[in-house]
Design a protein around this motif. Structure first.
Motif, PDB file in Angstrom:
ATOM      1  N   ALA A 104      -5.011  -0.943  -7.438  1.00 33.91           N
ATOM      2  CA  ALA A 104      -5.933   0.191  -7.413  1.00 33.91           C
ATOM      3  C   ALA A 104      -5.163   1.438  -7.031  1.00 33.91           C
ATOM      4  CB  ALA A 104      -7.076  -0.056  -6.428  1.00 33.91           C
ATOM      5  N   ALA A 105      -5.650   2.584  -7.496  1.00 34.43           N
ATOM      6  CA  ALA A 105      -5.014   3.864  -7.182  1.00 34.43           C
ATOM      7  C   ALA A 105      -6.058   4.958  -7.196  1.00 34.43           C
ATOM      8  CB  ALA A 105      -3.904   4.181  -8.182  1.00 34.43           C
ATOM      9  N   ALA A 106      -5.835   5.968  -6.370  1.00 34.44           N
ATOM     10  CA  ALA A 106      -6.754   7.101  -6.301  1.00 34.44           C
ATOM     11  C   ALA A 106      -5.958   8.367  -6.028  1.00 34.44           C
ATOM     12  CB  ALA A 106      -7.809   6.893  -5.212  1.00 34.44           C
ATOM     13  N   LEU A 107      -6.337   9.443  -6.694  1.00 34.79           N
ATOM     14  CA  LEU A 107      -5.709  10.744  -6.505  1.00 34.79           C
ATOM     15  C   LEU A 107      -6.804  11.797  -6.435  1.00 34.79           C
ATOM     16  CD1 LEU A 107      -3.187  12.701  -6.603  1.00 34.79           C
ATOM     17  CD2 LEU A 107      -3.634  12.825  -9.062  1.00 34.79           C
ATOM     18  N   ALA A 163      -8.537  14.581 -10.007  1.00 33.67           N
ATOM     19  CA  ALA A 163      -9.346  13.446  -9.561  1.00 33.67           C
ATOM     20  C   ALA A 163      -9.103  12.291 -10.516  1.00 33.67           C
ATOM     21  CB  ALA A 163     -10.823  13.805  -9.526  1.00 33.67           C
ATOM     22  N   LEU A 164      -8.418  11.265 -10.031  1.00 33.00           N
ATOM     23  CA  LEU A 164      -8.071  10.119 -10.863  1.00 33.00           C
ATOM     24  C   LEU A 164      -8.270   8.842 -10.054  1.00 33.00           C
ATOM     25  CD1 LEU A 164      -5.086   9.799 -13.287  1.00 33.00           C
ATOM     26  CD2 LEU A 164      -5.504   7.984 -11.642  1.00 33.00           C
ATOM     27  N   ILE A 212      -3.914  14.271  -2.177  1.00 31.02           N
ATOM     28  CA  ILE A 212      -3.777  12.962  -1.531  1.00 31.02           C
ATOM     29  C   ILE A 212      -3.727  11.887  -2.611  1.00 31.02           C
ATOM     30  CG2 ILE A 212      -4.843  11.276   0.019  1.00 31.02           C
ATOM     31  CD1 ILE A 212      -6.181  13.573   1.465  1.00 31.02           C
ATOM     32  N   ALA A 213      -2.755  10.996  -2.518  1.00 32.54           N
ATOM     33  CA  ALA A 213      -2.627   9.882  -3.460  1.00 32.54           C
ATOM     34  C   ALA A 213      -2.542   8.578  -2.677  1.00 32.54           C
ATOM     35  CB  ALA A 213      -1.398  10.055  -4.342  1.00 32.54           C
ATOM     36  N   GLY A 273       0.828  -1.196   0.000  1.00 28.68           N
ATOM     37  CA  GLY A 273       0.000   0.000   0.000  1.00 28.68           C
ATOM     38  C   GLY A 273       0.861   1.244   0.000  1.00 28.68           C
ATOM     39  N   ASP A 274       0.448   2.277  -0.746  1.00 33.90           N
ATOM     40  CA  ASP A 274       1.189   3.532  -0.851  1.00 33.90           C
ATOM     41  C   ASP A 274       0.318   4.689  -0.354  1.00 33.90           C
ATOM     42  OD1 ASP A 274       3.032   1.943  -2.237  1.00 33.90           O
ATOM     43  OD2 ASP A 274       2.135   2.455  -4.162  1.00 33.90           O
ATOM     44  N   PHE A 275       0.974   5.678   0.247  1.00 30.73           N
ATOM     45  CA  PHE A 275       0.262   6.874   0.693  1.00 30.73           C
ATOM     46  C   PHE A 275       1.171   8.087   0.554  1.00 30.73           C
ATOM     47  CE2 PHE A 275      -0.537  10.006   4.059  1.00 30.73           C
ATOM     48  CZ  PHE A 275      -1.843  10.358   3.748  1.00 30.73           C
ATOM     49  N   SER A 276       0.646   9.140  -0.053  1.00 27.40           N
ATOM     50  CA  SER A 276       1.387  10.401  -0.141  1.00 27.40           C
ATOM     51  C   SER A 276       0.418  11.561   0.062  1.00 27.40           C
ATOM     52  CB  SER A 276       2.093  10.533  -1.493  1.00 27.40           C
ATOM     53  OG  SER A 276       1.165  10.576  -2.554  1.00 27.40           O
TER      54      SER A 276
END
Length: 251
Positions: free
Chosen positions: A66-69, A80-81, A47-48, A31-34
């Motif tokens: 999965a990814a969200a921005l 918004a991605l 937020i990503a 899991g990634d968080f930035s």
């Protein structure tokens, strides 16, 4: 899979053989968080989030990501991605696999309400060493897209050519590069290119610093959304780039 150490019998007394490495897990979770934020004259928040999971069975492998921005500037959303992908690979031979996959994308600031792609094909493991791995995949599929300001969606017959490369500097530090080219057989100039680069440096056995860069290139972007009923003649930009720096957790 490594087994238990065997007992070695010596002339004087039995002794244990040298310990072997622990068995490799069949699954991987990451899991990634930035986060980027500023206050004062400019109030910007971005937020990503990223996540991936894979599980290997005897002859096939399941992968999901999965990814969200989401970003705002002075209270107005400017990014918004959202992405989701699943894929299943079956081992035809030691190096050759057959795959079935699907992916979804939503990127309204780039004029894309939704994009769904399904595909089948073959993948070949050209390099598979302890430090370097390279797989190339070729396939065909279908692409359905819905654009901002357009009532009808489009469906095309497309191809898929992708490469995945990974180089390990150590057990926890690595460089990862992926690239996907999607030629459009229905509308020849509407091809797509996606590339992801990432470098991970470990902080501990489970946590690391991750620097990544994502490129999305659409050679035939849609027209800007109508303004007060007036159809626009200017198109969205072809190129979108995203640089992220954050923390990664791996298990």
């Amino acid at each position: 899979m490594a087994g238990l150490s065997a007992l070695a019998t010596a002339t004087a007394a039995p002794q244990l053989a040298p310990a072997q490495d622990a068995p490799k897990r069949p699954y991987e979770v990451a899991g990634d968080f930035s986060l980027a934020a500023s206050q004062g004259n400019q109030q910007v928040t971005t937020i990503a989030l990223g996540q991936r999971y894979s599980y290997r069975f005897a002859h096939w492998k399941f992968s999901q990501s999965a990814a969200a921005l989401r970003g705002t500037a002075n209270g107005v959303r400017n990014a918004a991605l959202y992405q989701l992908a699943v894929r299943s690979d079956y081992d035809v031979t030691k190096k050759l696999t057959a795959y079935l996959g699907a992916s979804g994308l939503r990127n309204t600031p780039a004029g894309l309400n939704s994009q769904v792609q399904e595909g089948v094909g073959l993948g070949y493991q050209f390099i598979d060493t302890e430090r370097d791995k390279l797989q190339v995949s070729l396939g065909v599929g279908a692409l359905q897209r819905s654009f901002v300001g357009e009532a009808e969606s489009r469906s095309d017959f497309v191809g898929n050519a992708s490469g995945d490369y990974r180089h390990a500097f150590s057990k926890a530090a690595y460089l990862e590069q992926t690239a996907t080219f999607t030629p459009n057989f229905t509308t020849s100039d509407a091809w797509l290119l996606t590339a992801r680069s990432a470098v991970v440096a470990p902080l501990s056995a489970r946590f690391g610093i991750k620097v990544g860069y994502l490129v999305n290139f659409n050679n035939a972007p849609p027209l800007l959304a109508p303004v007060k009923g007036v159809v626009q003649t200017v198109r969205f930009k072809k190129f979108d780039g995203l640089l992220t720096t954050g923390v990664q957790f791996t298990y």
